[in-house]
Structures are given as C-alpha cells and as structure tokens.
Design a protein around this motif. Structure first.
Motif, mmCIF file in Angstrom:
data_model
loop_
_atom_site.group_PDB
_atom_site.id
_atom_site.type_symbol
_atom_site.label_atom_id
_atom_site.label_comp_id
_atom_site.label_asym_id
_atom_site.label_seq_id
_atom_site.Cartn_x
_atom_site.Cartn_y
_atom_site.Cartn_z
ATOM 1 N N VAL A 222 0.840 -1.152 -0.101
ATOM 2 C CA VAL A 222 0.042 -0.047 0.085
ATOM 3 C C VAL A 222 0.873 1.356 0.037
ATOM 4 O O VAL A 222 0.680 2.253 -0.875
ATOM 5 N N ALA A 223 1.928 1.047 0.996
ATOM 6 C CA ALA A 223 2.632 2.478 0.977
ATOM 7 C C ALA A 223 3.495 2.780 -0.412
ATOM 8 O O ALA A 223 3.651 3.790 -0.812
ATOM 9 N N ALA A 224 4.052 1.641 -0.992
ATOM 10 C CA ALA A 224 4.770 1.595 -2.234
ATOM 11 C C ALA A 224 3.646 2.166 -3.280
ATOM 12 O O ALA A 224 4.247 3.175 -4.081
ATOM 13 N N GLY A 225 2.493 1.746 -3.179
ATOM 14 C CA GLY A 225 1.444 2.318 -4.340
ATOM 15 C C GLY A 225 1.248 3.943 -4.100
ATOM 16 O O GLY A 225 1.200 4.772 -5.066
ATOM 17 N N GLN A 226 1.096 4.332 -2.720
ATOM 18 C CA GLN A 226 1.152 5.823 -2.611
ATOM 19 C C GLN A 226 2.408 6.602 -2.989
ATOM 20 O O GLN A 226 1.917 7.896 -3.412
ATOM 21 N N ASP B 44 2.166 7.067 -6.736
ATOM 22 C CA ASP B 44 1.161 8.103 -6.824
ATOM 23 C C ASP B 44 1.489 9.288 -6.555
ATOM 24 O O ASP B 44 0.666 10.274 -6.861
ATOM 25 N N GLY B 45 2.501 9.583 -5.674
ATOM 26 C CA GLY B 45 2.867 10.896 -5.287
ATOM 27 C C GLY B 45 2.042 11.483 -4.027
ATOM 28 O O GLY B 45 2.158 12.713 -3.693
ATOM 29 N N ARG B 46 1.399 10.405 -3.409
ATOM 30 C CA ARG B 46 0.792 10.714 -2.252
ATOM 31 C C ARG B 46 1.665 10.528 -1.089
ATOM 32 O O ARG B 46 2.681 9.859 -1.117
ATOM 33 N N PRO B 47 1.344 11.026 0.081
ATOM 34 C CA PRO B 47 1.947 10.736 1.393
ATOM 35 C C PRO B 47 1.678 9.414 1.908
ATOM 36 O O PRO B 47 0.396 8.867 1.607
ATOM 37 N N VAL B 48 2.377 8.833 2.360
ATOM 38 C CA VAL B 48 2.435 7.498 2.944
ATOM 39 C C VAL B 48 1.383 7.385 4.093
ATOM 40 O O VAL B 48 1.518 8.208 5.317
ATOM 41 N N ARG B 49 0.097 6.964 4.103
ATOM 42 C CA ARG B 49 -0.867 6.965 5.012
ATOM 43 C C ARG B 49 -1.717 5.634 5.084
ATOM 44 O O ARG B 49 -2.607 5.599 4.306
ATOM 45 N N VAL B 50 -1.326 4.507 5.645
ATOM 46 C CA VAL B 50 -1.655 3.420 5.582
ATOM 47 C C VAL B 50 -2.788 3.253 6.605
ATOM 48 O O VAL B 50 -2.775 2.955 7.505
ATOM 49 N N THR B 51 -4.174 3.315 5.989
ATOM 50 C CA THR B 51 -5.335 3.237 6.920
ATOM 51 C C THR B 51 -6.124 1.966 6.670
ATOM 52 O O THR B 51 -5.778 1.298 5.679
ATOM 53 N N THR B 52 -7.041 1.722 7.569
ATOM 54 C CA THR B 52 -8.121 0.606 7.401
ATOM 55 C C THR B 52 -8.527 0.622 5.918
ATOM 56 O O THR B 52 -8.427 -0.680 5.437
#
Length: 369
Positions: free
Chosen positions: A305-309, A312-320
C-alpha cells in the motif's frame, strides 16, 4: 523501496549471507543484534513484548551460562504459528543478551574485575532466510534422521567458529563425534577464548515418527553446554500443541519456553503505528474487514500500500480503508498467504469520501500496486 521512504520496508543488513538475490524489502527477519535499524522496526504484536521480558528474566542465569564450572548452558524454545515473528523474536532476544553482556562487562571494568566475556558469536544454522530444509532433508527431499540433522547443525556451528576465529585449529574428529561430546569440546574452545555462542536453529517440518522431534529437542538440551545458548524454533498453531512439544523437557532450569500466538484485535493498528516511523497515520484504526493471517502478511500488505502511494505521489498513510481496498482489489497471489475465503466473503469496499470514482474492474489479474 528504500526504507527512508517506505517505513514498512525491511532494511537489509550489510552482511547478506543466505539472503535471496535480490534481497527482499518487505519480508525477512529483523536482525537487531547486527543492524541497529532493526531495533526500531520491531513492533510488539501478540504479546511479543511479554515473551521478550520472559527471556530477560532468564538472563539472570547468564552468570551460570558463562561459568565453565556449572557445565550447563541454556536452551530457548520458541513456539508459535508460522509467520508470526518467531525468528525475529529470537534475534531480538540475542540483541537483549548482547546488551546484558555489555552491561556485565562495564560493571566488571568499573569494579576492576576481569571481563566476564570478551565477545559473542552467532551461528545461524539456516542463514538469514531461516529455511530449515537444507539442514533437515535428505537427497530425496524426505526428512533426514535425527543423527543427520544433528550433524548438519554441528557443521554449521563449527563453520561459524572457524569464520570468527580464522586461526582456530579444531580437531577434524569433532565433526564425527556425538552431539554431547562435540558441543562439550566446543564449550571448552569458547571458554579458552572468553566467548559466548548463540546457535539459531530454524523450524524443521517434523514428521515426528517415533518421537523424532522430542528426541531432537532432548539432544539440543544436552548440547547446551556452558557458554552455549541454543535457540530452537518450533511452528505450532495452538497453545495446547505448543505445550505438548516442550513438556517432555520440563521442569528444567536450563530451558526457557517463549510462546507466540496469532494476531489479536488491534494488532493491525499497533503494527501500523509502530512501523510507520515519522509518516502520519490516524491515531486510531477501526477494525479492518480484511484480517491478515500473520505478521508477515500484514507487513507485506502495508509495504505494498505504501509503495503504491509513493508511486502516486501521495503521502504514506496506511489506513484501514487502504488495507481493505488493497486486499479486495488484489489477486490472492499478490499477497502471500492471503486467504481466498476472505476475499470471497468480503467484497471490495467502496471509495472513501473524497475519492474519485473508480473505473469498472477488468477481467483478469489486477496490476501490481
């Protein structure tokens, strides 16, 4: 994915003996005694901290372990389900012992006494990958005899000693001797060099014909001579079966049993919050629709999930929500161990508030995230 960008990556130690090529970034044991980065990546899930404290209590016997006159080392048996971090717990125990040794030496130096131990050696009989097959299977892929397995472990230990002491001359006959005698001689060598030896034995897929597993553990106990601490890993799914494994060795002051179980409610949130480093996460993650089978699967999902974020240029925020969406949108083959039943039982969650509409899913396997 470099660990400074993805907090769920595993920093690969400088020494890479036994690692696959290329080395994995999302799953291999944390080796805290060799890599300080791994100390901060360890997360207490399924009361692992309790087991670490239990081992810390056992360290009170270290004075006896390093005393040749006591003629007894220590056997630590770690049981629990596959993928729940037994190997990582063992390496964290070694790190804790390493800290205790350093303190003992500082205390002795301050008191003007001889140092109790000059150095410690770690013999990983299955390398960093901790795969027990090479030391436990014969040329036909069948479980080898206890004598062959013991001989393979003894050879790995001797190789570790020779690597640590290049000038060491060991009598070649030690390779042919019975475990008790061989480890007794190894104990003498360690005492002569003011050293302590930690031996890590991986999980072995026992058929347990004729009580083979119990015989092996009993042999390990006799091999735990002074200045030798053996860590033996046994995979078992329930507390009851884990107890059966160890009961034949107890009670014995030389034996410590550390026992891991399965993931508990809240462990997903605890893992994410503990591993995320400086990356922002919610203070509280509600229960997830997707329940990982073990810590290995949880780390791999968070890493993906973090790698995909990041891509995509998004901050790492692994949520439920991100974990649920990832689990529902992936093929079971994309997350090792992901249960097909869970995917069938829980359809893909809808988009979160503010998310753009998603295009219809195409037939065939989903692309990697």
């Amino acid at each position: 994915m470099p660990i400074h960008r993805n907090p769920y990556a595993v920093h690969v130690p400088v020494t890479k003996r036994g690692l696959p090529k290329p080395p994995p970034r999302d799953d291999h044991p944390l080796i805290a005694w060799e890599d300080e980065n791994h100390v901060h990546q360890w997360v207490d899930v399924d009361h692992a901290e309790e087991q670490l404290q239990r081992f810390d209590e056992a360290l009170s016997r270290f004075a006896d372990v390093i005393n040749p006159g006591v003629d007894q080392g220590s056997l630590v048996v770690v049981t629990g389900p596959r993928g729940m971090g037994k190997t990582t717990l063992i390496h964290h125990c070694i790190y804790l012992a390493q800290q205790r040794i350093a303190q003992m030496c500082r205390d002795a130096e301050a008191a003007g006494n001889p140092l109790p131990i000059a150095q410690h050696i770690v013999a990983m009989t299955a390398g960093y990958g901790n795969n027990g097959r090479p030391i436990s299977r014969d040329e036909n892929g069948e479980i080898a005899s206890a004598a062959v397995i013991n001989a393979n472990i003894r050879e790995k230990v001797i190789a570790a000693l020779r690597a640590h002491f290049p000038a060491l001359e060991l009598d070649p006959s030690i390779s042919e001797e019975r475990p008790f005698k061989a480890f007794s001689r190894i104990s003498t060598v360690l005492a002569e060099h003011d050293s302590l030896l930690f031996v890590v034995v991986p999980h072995i897929d026992w058929t347990d014909q004729g009580g083979l597993r119990t015989q092996f553990l009993d042999t390990c106990l006799t091999a735990a001579q002074s200045r030798i601490v053996l860590f033996v890993e046994i995979s078992h799914e329930t507390v009851a079966t884990a107890g059966e494994v160890i009961e034949a060795l107890l009670p014995n002051d030389a034996v410590t049993h550390l026992m891991l179980g399965g993931l508990k409610p809240g462990d997903t949130a605890k893992f994410s919050q503990g591993a995320r480093a400086a990356h922002p996460d919610p203070d509280d993650l509600p229960p997830s629709v997707w329940q990982p089978a073990d810590v290995r699967e949880l780390r791999q999902a968070c890493h993906a999930v973090a790698a995909g974020q990041i891509r995509d240029g998004r901050p790492v925020r692994v949520t439920t929500h991100e974990l649920d969406r990832h689990a529902a949108g992936r093929s079971p083959l994309d997350i090792p161990g992901l249960r097909r039943e869970a995917l069938r039982a829980h359809p893909e969650p809808g988009p979160a508030p503010g998310d753009p509409p998603r295009p219809p899913r195409q037939a065939g396997p989903a692309p990697d995230s």
